[in-house]
Design a protein around this motif. Structure first.
Motif, mmCIF file in Angstrom:
data_model
loop_
_atom_site.group_PDB
_atom_site.id
_atom_site.type_symbol
_atom_site.label_atom_id
_atom_site.label_comp_id
_atom_site.label_asym_id
_atom_site.label_seq_id
_atom_site.Cartn_x
_atom_site.Cartn_y
_atom_site.Cartn_z
ATOM 1 N N ALA A 148 0.846 -1.202 0.000
ATOM 2 C CA ALA A 148 0.000 0.000 0.000
ATOM 3 C C ALA A 148 0.879 1.248 0.000
ATOM 4 O O ALA A 148 1.670 1.458 0.924
ATOM 5 N N THR A 149 0.735 2.060 -1.040
ATOM 6 C CA THR A 149 1.503 3.303 -1.141
ATOM 7 C C THR A 149 0.596 4.419 -1.640
ATOM 8 O O THR A 149 -0.379 4.160 -2.368
ATOM 9 N N PRO A 150 0.907 5.671 -1.277
ATOM 10 C CA PRO A 150 0.163 6.783 -1.881
ATOM 11 C C PRO A 150 0.445 6.850 -3.382
ATOM 12 O O PRO A 150 1.446 6.306 -3.873
ATOM 13 N N GLN A 151 -0.430 7.509 -4.114
ATOM 14 C CA GLN A 151 -0.215 7.638 -5.549
ATOM 15 C C GLN A 151 1.020 8.485 -5.851
ATOM 16 O O GLN A 151 1.714 8.247 -6.837
ATOM 17 N N GLN A 152 1.319 9.466 -4.974
ATOM 18 C CA GLN A 152 2.479 10.323 -5.170
ATOM 19 C C GLN A 152 3.276 10.401 -3.888
ATOM 20 O O GLN A 152 2.714 10.529 -2.795
ATOM 21 N N ALA A 153 4.598 10.298 -4.019
ATOM 22 C CA ALA A 153 5.469 10.372 -2.853
ATOM 23 C C ALA A 153 5.367 11.735 -2.181
ATOM 24 O O ALA A 153 5.128 12.755 -2.830
ATOM 25 N N HIS A 154 5.533 11.717 -0.847
ATOM 26 C CA HIS A 154 5.624 12.931 -0.032
ATOM 27 C C HIS A 154 4.316 13.724 0.001
ATOM 28 O O HIS A 154 4.327 14.935 0.213
ATOM 29 N N ARG A 155 3.212 13.027 -0.226
ATOM 30 C CA ARG A 155 1.919 13.708 -0.172
ATOM 31 C C ARG A 155 0.840 12.729 0.267
ATOM 32 O O ARG A 155 0.879 11.558 -0.091
ATOM 33 N N ASN A 156 -0.108 13.257 1.053
ATOM 34 C CA ASN A 156 -1.308 12.506 1.450
ATOM 35 C C ASN A 156 -0.967 11.179 2.120
ATOM 36 O O ASN A 156 -1.468 10.111 1.742
ATOM 37 N N LEU A 157 -0.118 11.255 3.155
ATOM 38 C CA LEU A 157 0.213 10.051 3.902
ATOM 39 C C LEU A 157 -0.984 9.585 4.722
ATOM 40 O O LEU A 157 -1.759 10.393 5.240
ATOM 41 N N THR A 158 -1.134 8.279 4.864
ATOM 42 C CA THR A 158 -2.153 7.725 5.753
ATOM 43 C C THR A 158 -1.816 8.129 7.184
ATOM 44 O O THR A 158 -0.659 8.007 7.603
ATOM 45 N N PRO A 159 -2.781 8.647 7.959
ATOM 46 C CA PRO A 159 -2.485 9.057 9.333
ATOM 47 C C PRO A 159 -1.804 7.936 10.111
ATOM 48 O O PRO A 159 -2.229 6.786 10.067
ATOM 49 N N GLY A 160 -0.723 8.285 10.812
ATOM 50 C CA GLY A 160 0.019 7.320 11.592
ATOM 51 C C GLY A 160 1.154 6.643 10.850
ATOM 52 O O GLY A 160 2.030 6.042 11.472
ATOM 53 N N HIS A 161 1.168 6.732 9.524
ATOM 54 C CA HIS A 161 2.247 6.123 8.751
ATOM 55 C C HIS A 161 3.431 7.085 8.642
ATOM 56 O O HIS A 161 3.270 8.297 8.685
ATOM 57 N N LYS A 162 4.610 6.513 8.500
ATOM 58 C CA LYS A 162 5.836 7.289 8.369
ATOM 59 C C LYS A 162 6.475 6.989 7.021
ATOM 60 O O LYS A 162 6.503 5.844 6.579
ATOM 61 N N GLU A 163 7.002 8.022 6.395
ATOM 62 C CA GLU A 163 7.604 7.896 5.073
ATOM 63 C C GLU A 163 9.120 8.035 5.199
ATOM 64 O O GLU A 163 9.629 9.000 5.773
ATOM 65 N N GLU A 164 9.855 7.055 4.673
ATOM 66 C CA GLU A 164 11.313 7.084 4.731
ATOM 67 C C GLU A 164 11.883 6.791 3.349
ATOM 68 O O GLU A 164 11.433 5.855 2.682
ATOM 69 N N GLU A 165 12.883 7.590 2.930
ATOM 70 C CA GLU A 165 13.442 7.429 1.599
ATOM 71 C C GLU A 165 14.897 6.978 1.688
ATOM 72 O O GLU A 165 15.699 7.534 2.437
ATOM 73 N N LEU A 166 15.226 5.939 0.918
ATOM 74 C CA LEU A 166 16.589 5.451 0.746
ATOM 75 C C LEU A 166 17.057 5.906 -0.625
ATOM 76 O O LEU A 166 16.422 5.582 -1.636
ATOM 77 N N THR A 167 18.164 6.687 -0.680
ATOM 78 C CA THR A 167 18.568 7.292 -1.940
ATOM 79 C C THR A 167 20.025 7.022 -2.250
ATOM 80 O O THR A 167 20.847 6.805 -1.363
ATOM 81 N N ARG A 168 20.347 7.062 -3.545
ATOM 82 C CA ARG A 168 21.720 7.031 -4.035
ATOM 83 C C ARG A 168 22.083 8.409 -4.584
ATOM 84 O O ARG A 168 21.218 9.174 -5.003
ATOM 85 N N GLN A 169 23.391 8.720 -4.563
ATOM 86 C CA GLN A 169 23.902 9.992 -5.088
ATOM 87 C C GLN A 169 23.189 11.187 -4.456
ATOM 88 O O GLN A 169 22.725 12.106 -5.137
ATOM 89 N N GLY A 170 23.120 11.187 -3.132
ATOM 90 C CA GLY A 170 22.375 12.239 -2.451
ATOM 91 C C GLY A 170 20.901 12.093 -2.767
ATOM 92 O O GLY A 170 20.265 11.110 -2.406
#
Length: 365
Positions: free
Chosen positions: A15-37
């Motif tokens: 289960a994911t939002p349609q777009q990252a960093h927007r409209n998170l389900t209440p209580g859920h936490k968003e964490e990003e793992l990135t390369r090259q900064g």
């Protein structure tokens, strides 16, 4: 800050939002793992738990240094030197709290230097001319340039020394005047040559050690110069912050100067995003390819004043980010707060840095 082609292949599982960093389900936490900064491939995880709630053992941990209480060598003596904070083979991060002017001249042939003025004022005398400085200024000194710091008010300077040449990156697609207009850099004010004779000491930093050259002529006896290698100053008040109403812009778009392995970044006051559902604060993050060092220069975070003069280090791959309490405050204040006024200077290093063992343990958290 390399320019990369962008892959269009992206997978979604669970289960994911349609777009990252927007409209998170209440209580859920968003964490990003990135390369090259923030420039490379990435994965965004949606979690129940706070990814920054953990205990660590060993060297792999975040640290904070209170720069206000660190007695650097140049604070206690005009002959003293800055304190090394963090270092690797590519760069060194220094703290200078010089209280009095240098009684000698200095030349660094180990690398370029860029100093951020957190507090204080004065003039950097160089063989090119003089550069007045004050709080909020960067002062760039190219490798090999003879100079000395003259102090009006005691300074707090965070310095980045790089083995490779520091350059202003190309901001693809932004035009010539974003995020800053190069007409606003302050070049040295040329002075008539100093024709004194005598003995003039230039302390030279070479291979991490200092030696002295004693000249019979004054180091600033040049009656002219031309070229494209020169020191300059730039104030963060003249930086144009890039932003979006519907997406929190990552630090990549705020790089001031860089090498292949080091980025110097401005995180400065700006209007907050306005599109409903947008996350206004940085998401939890694991920057897999860069260590991050931050100087808290001023302002507030979610209404709480920053601990100015604190220097934080987050090693690459560690979980870090704004607290869940601050995230919730940001959401609750959507209608009443539309601006953030924090000023943070951020240094990214592609290779891990170590804390200098001479930094007193009682000021490290």
């Amino acid at each position: 800050m390399p320019i990369q082609s962008r892959t269009l292949m992206q997978l979604n599982q669970g289960a994911t939002p349609q777009q990252a960093h927007r409209n998170l389900t209440p209580g859920h936490k968003e964490e990003e793992l990135t390369r090259q900064g923030f420039d490379g491939r990435s994965t965004v995880f949606y979690r129940h738990g706070d990814p920054t709630k953990y205990r660590s053992t060993g060297r792999f941990r975040s640290t904070s240094v209170d720069g206000n209480t660190l007695a650097t060598g140049d604070l206690t003596s005009p002959d003293g030197l800055p304190q090394r904070l963090y270092f690797n083979a590519d760069c060194t991060i220094w703290l200078s709290r010089r209280a009095e002017s240098m009684p000698w001249f200095r030349r660094n042939v180990d690398g370029d230097e860029c100093w951020f003025v957190h507090q204080g004022s004065g003039t950097v005398e160089t063989e090119y001319g003089n550069i007045p400085f004050a709080a909020g200024d960067y002062v760039y000194l190219p490798k090999g340039a003879t100079h000395r710091w003259l102090i009006d008010q005691g300074v707090f300077l965070l310095g980045v020394e790089t083995r490779d040449e520091l350059q202003v990156p190309t901001y693809a697609g932004l035009g010539r005047h974003a995020p800053f207009d190069t007409d606003l850099i302050r070049t040295p004010q040329f002075k008539p040559p100093v024709l004194k004779k005598g003995e003039f000491e230039v302390k030279v930093k070479y291979d991490q050690e200092y030696s002295s050259l004693i000249f019979a002529s004054h180091p600033f006896d040049a009656y002219g110069w031309k070229g494209d290698l020169f020191p300059f100053a730039f104030n963060i008040e003249d930086w144009n912050v890039l932003m979006s109403d519907s997406l929190h812009i990552p630090p990549t778009m705020a790089v001031f100067m860089c090498t292949e392995t080091v980025n110097i970044i401005n995180l400065l006051p700006r209007p907050l995003e306005r599109k409903p559902g947008t996350e206004r604060v940085p998401w939890y993050h694991r920057n897999a390819d860069y260590d991050e060092v931050h100087l808290m220069h001023g302002g507030r975070k979610q209404g709480t004043s920053l601990q100015t003069g604190r220097i934080d280090h987050d090693p690459q791959g560690i979980n870090h980010g704004v607290s869940e309490e601050d995230r919730q405050t940001s959401r609750n204040e959507w209608d009443s707060v539309d601006y953030t006024d924090w000023s943070v200077i951020m240094i990214e290093t592609k290779n891990p840095v170590r804390l200098d063992p001479d930094v007193p343990a009682d000021i490290v958290a």
